[in-house]
Design a protein around this motif. Sequence first.
Motif, mmCIF file in Angstrom:
data_model
loop_
_atom_site.group_PDB
_atom_site.id
_atom_site.type_symbol
_atom_site.label_atom_id
_atom_site.label_comp_id
_atom_site.label_asym_id
_atom_site.label_seq_id
_atom_site.Cartn_x
_atom_site.Cartn_y
_atom_site.Cartn_z
ATOM 1 N N ILE A 170 7.689 -3.292 -3.777
ATOM 2 C CA ILE A 170 6.661 -3.804 -3.634
ATOM 3 C C ILE A 170 5.178 -2.991 -3.692
ATOM 4 C CG2 ILE A 170 5.009 -4.670 -1.583
ATOM 5 C CD1 ILE A 170 7.682 -6.041 -0.497
ATOM 6 N N ILE A 171 5.497 -1.672 -3.405
ATOM 7 C CA ILE A 171 4.374 -0.630 -3.469
ATOM 8 C C ILE A 171 4.106 -0.388 -4.857
ATOM 9 C CG2 ILE A 171 3.825 1.601 -3.171
ATOM 10 C CD1 ILE A 171 5.573 1.448 -0.494
ATOM 11 N N SER A 172 5.288 -0.576 -5.711
ATOM 12 C CA SER A 172 4.968 -0.163 -7.047
ATOM 13 C C SER A 172 4.303 -1.684 -8.000
ATOM 14 C CB SER A 172 6.471 0.009 -7.826
ATOM 15 O OG SER A 172 6.039 0.072 -9.054
ATOM 16 N N GLU A 173 4.836 -2.824 -7.524
ATOM 17 C CA GLU A 173 4.687 -3.805 -8.082
ATOM 18 C C GLU A 173 3.033 -4.174 -7.789
ATOM 19 O OE1 GLU A 173 7.336 -6.730 -7.125
ATOM 20 O OE2 GLU A 173 8.761 -6.023 -8.880
ATOM 21 N N GLU A 174 2.708 -4.181 -6.744
ATOM 22 C CA GLU A 174 1.445 -4.384 -6.211
ATOM 23 C C GLU A 174 0.299 -3.247 -6.310
ATOM 24 O OE1 GLU A 174 1.251 -6.390 -2.501
ATOM 25 O OE2 GLU A 174 3.241 -7.643 -3.134
ATOM 26 N N ASN A 175 0.846 -2.187 -6.763
ATOM 27 C CA ASN A 175 -0.007 -0.930 -6.925
ATOM 28 C C ASN A 175 -0.752 -0.707 -5.759
ATOM 29 O OD1 ASN A 175 0.287 -0.626 -9.830
ATOM 30 N ND2 ASN A 175 -0.930 -2.447 -10.409
ATOM 31 N N LEU A 176 0.141 -0.612 -4.636
ATOM 32 C CA LEU A 176 -0.421 -0.172 -3.323
ATOM 33 C C LEU A 176 -0.664 1.291 -3.196
ATOM 34 C CD1 LEU A 176 1.728 -2.666 -1.314
ATOM 35 C CD2 LEU A 176 -0.777 -3.188 -2.173
ATOM 36 N N THR A 177 -1.700 1.760 -2.474
ATOM 37 C CA THR A 177 -2.331 3.120 -2.549
ATOM 38 C C THR A 177 -2.576 3.535 -1.252
ATOM 39 O OG1 THR A 177 -4.422 2.871 -3.134
ATOM 40 C CG2 THR A 177 -3.109 3.316 -4.829
ATOM 41 N N ASN A 178 -2.731 4.882 -0.789
ATOM 42 C CA ASN A 178 -3.196 5.225 0.424
ATOM 43 C C ASN A 178 -2.042 5.155 1.451
ATOM 44 O OD1 ASN A 178 -5.618 4.435 -0.961
ATOM 45 N ND2 ASN A 178 -6.842 5.973 0.544
ATOM 46 N N TYR A 179 -0.924 5.659 1.260
ATOM 47 C CA TYR A 179 0.273 5.280 2.110
ATOM 48 C C TYR A 179 0.998 6.684 2.142
ATOM 49 C CZ TYR A 179 3.086 5.009 -2.121
ATOM 50 O OH TYR A 179 3.707 5.080 -3.302
ATOM 51 N N ASN A 180 1.595 6.818 3.149
ATOM 52 C CA ASN A 180 2.603 7.949 3.287
ATOM 53 C C ASN A 180 4.077 7.513 3.574
ATOM 54 O OD1 ASN A 180 4.119 10.400 3.874
ATOM 55 N ND2 ASN A 180 2.250 11.362 4.918
#
Length: 88
Positions: free
Chosen positions: A9-19
């Motif tokens: 999900i993180i990759s496909e949705e280009n999510l940022t600002n996470y750890n």
Amino acid sequence: MDRKKAKKIISEENLTNYNLFEEHPVKENEIVICKKNQNWCVFFTSERATPEGIEEFATEEKALDSFIQRIRSNKIVLDYFTKKRSKE
């Protein structure tokens, strides 16, 4: 949700600002998921990297659900302000 699905999900949705599981030292303005003692914790950090809005979960699956929801919400807010600034 499991780790593999969360990463997808993180990759496909280009999510940022996470750890994700403390893969780097905690920074300011990010959403964090980590294991503390017997619980999974999800929180965001302030501009001084101080943990805020801490939620604890008994299972990794429920923590990952919250984590993904939070970084999705954060992306919506960041996108809004980016568009607003570009119009000025």
